[in-house]
Design a protein around this motif. Structure first.
Motif, mmCIF file in Angstrom:
data_model
loop_
_atom_site.group_PDB
_atom_site.id
_atom_site.type_symbol
_atom_site.label_atom_id
_atom_site.label_comp_id
_atom_site.label_asym_id
_atom_site.label_seq_id
_atom_site.Cartn_x
_atom_site.Cartn_y
_atom_site.Cartn_z
ATOM 1 N N ARG A 56 20.794 9.223 -8.037
ATOM 2 C CA ARG A 56 20.901 10.565 -9.065
ATOM 3 C C ARG A 56 20.121 9.665 -10.324
ATOM 4 N NH1 ARG A 56 24.730 13.833 -10.018
ATOM 5 N NH2 ARG A 56 23.315 14.590 -11.425
ATOM 6 N N ARG B 73 22.851 4.995 -10.548
ATOM 7 C CA ARG B 73 24.122 5.698 -10.344
ATOM 8 C C ARG B 73 23.888 6.614 -9.169
ATOM 9 N NH1 ARG B 73 27.282 9.823 -10.058
ATOM 10 N NH2 ARG B 73 27.549 11.308 -11.875
ATOM 11 N N GLY C 201 35.087 11.183 -9.526
ATOM 12 C CA GLY C 201 35.037 11.879 -10.610
ATOM 13 C C GLY C 201 34.437 11.289 -11.988
ATOM 14 N N GLY C 202 34.049 9.959 -11.862
ATOM 15 C CA GLY C 202 33.267 9.555 -12.986
ATOM 16 C C GLY C 202 32.079 9.406 -12.779
ATOM 17 N N ASN C 203 31.394 8.377 -13.730
ATOM 18 C CA ASN C 203 29.894 8.402 -13.875
ATOM 19 C C ASN C 203 29.691 6.845 -13.575
ATOM 20 O OD1 ASN C 203 31.156 7.547 -16.062
ATOM 21 N ND2 ASN C 203 30.415 8.867 -17.471
ATOM 22 N N LYS C 204 30.110 6.222 -12.567
ATOM 23 C CA LYS C 204 29.781 4.871 -12.633
ATOM 24 C C LYS C 204 28.437 4.173 -12.562
ATOM 25 C CE LYS C 204 31.172 2.264 -8.996
ATOM 26 N NZ LYS C 204 32.063 1.592 -7.815
ATOM 27 N N LEU C 205 28.018 3.247 -13.230
ATOM 28 C CA LEU C 205 26.688 2.635 -12.703
ATOM 29 C C LEU C 205 27.081 1.348 -12.255
ATOM 30 C CD1 LEU C 205 24.734 2.865 -16.248
ATOM 31 C CD2 LEU C 205 24.858 4.436 -14.148
#
Lengths: 114, 113
Positions: B31, B91, B97-101
């Motif tokens: 992403r 990413r 559900g999160g936005n983990k890097l």
């Protein structure tokens, strides 16, 4: 002018103690994070909150408990500190929860457990 | 699980000596790929986001490029003030559900006079 601030900057404590680190952002962002950076500079996400809701909870010992009283603040409480908890802890924030926008990091809190 | 490998671990350049830092990644559908700069005793500072293969971004002496397997951070005619640790992060699609890097361990760059 500080965008993301953390207190304290340094924390030296004995094994078994309980300590807290505070974080505040004045950017109006909705999402805040806690990261741990080890001695080899590896930066790993611990928790993320969006508008006070926990959205990321990585495999972290339950001795670590984040709390977000409002969307501008995210605190980290650590119970029964262990030697392996020694690291630099960074707070960060971003406008959205997508993970696709810039994250603003605080100056870090260097935790040393003796 | 997403993985990021950066090389070299450390790089020493003379002022004006151009070079490149590498970031290889394995991700469940990219992403975004991010570059950050970290000075000693400070938090990481955002440099670039790249979204798709073939994309390039520039800022002063830095240029970031992206392929389907890796990203390069090219440093042209570096100056001592470019000395820092450069971190790469990805990413992926499957981060729950999160936005983990997911970060790499960085390349520590030192530019000498």
């Amino acid at each position: 002018d500080t965008a993301v601030s953390q207190t304290p900057k340094y924390l030296v404590t004995q094994m078994g103690n309980d300590k807290s680190i505070k974080c505040e952002q004045n950017l109006g962002h909705d999402t805040m994070y806690w990261y741990k950076q080890d001695s080899k500079k590896f930066l790993k996400i611990m928790f993320s909150y969006n508008n006070k809701e926990l959205i990321i909870n990585e495999t972290v010992p339950n001795r670590f408990s984040p709390k977000s009283p409002d969307k501008a603040h995210l605190n980290l409480h650590i119970n029964s500190l262990e030697l392996g908890d020694s690291a630099v802890y960074f707070c960060a924030s971003s406008q959205t929860r997508t993970g696709l926008d810039e994250q603003f990091f605080g100056p870090g809190t260097r935790l040393t457990v003796l | 699980e997403d993985q990021v490998t950066q090389s070299p671990e450390a790089l020493r350049l003379q002022e004006g000596e151009s070079s490149s830092l590498n970031c290889s990644y394995t991700v469940s559908g990219l992403r975004g790929l991010f570059w950050y700069r970290q000075d000693p005793g400070k938090g990481p500072e955002f440099l670039f986001t790249l979204y798709s293969a073939g994309e390039e971004k520039e800022k002063e002496r830095l240029k970031a490029t992206l392929t389907k397997k890796e990203s390069f951070l090219h440093i042209t005619a570096p100056k001592p003030e470019d000395s820092a640790t450069y971190l790469c992060a990805v990413r992926g699609i499957l981060t729950g559900g999160g936005n983990k890097l997911t970060f790499g361990t960085g390349t520590q760059l030192k530019v000498e006079l």
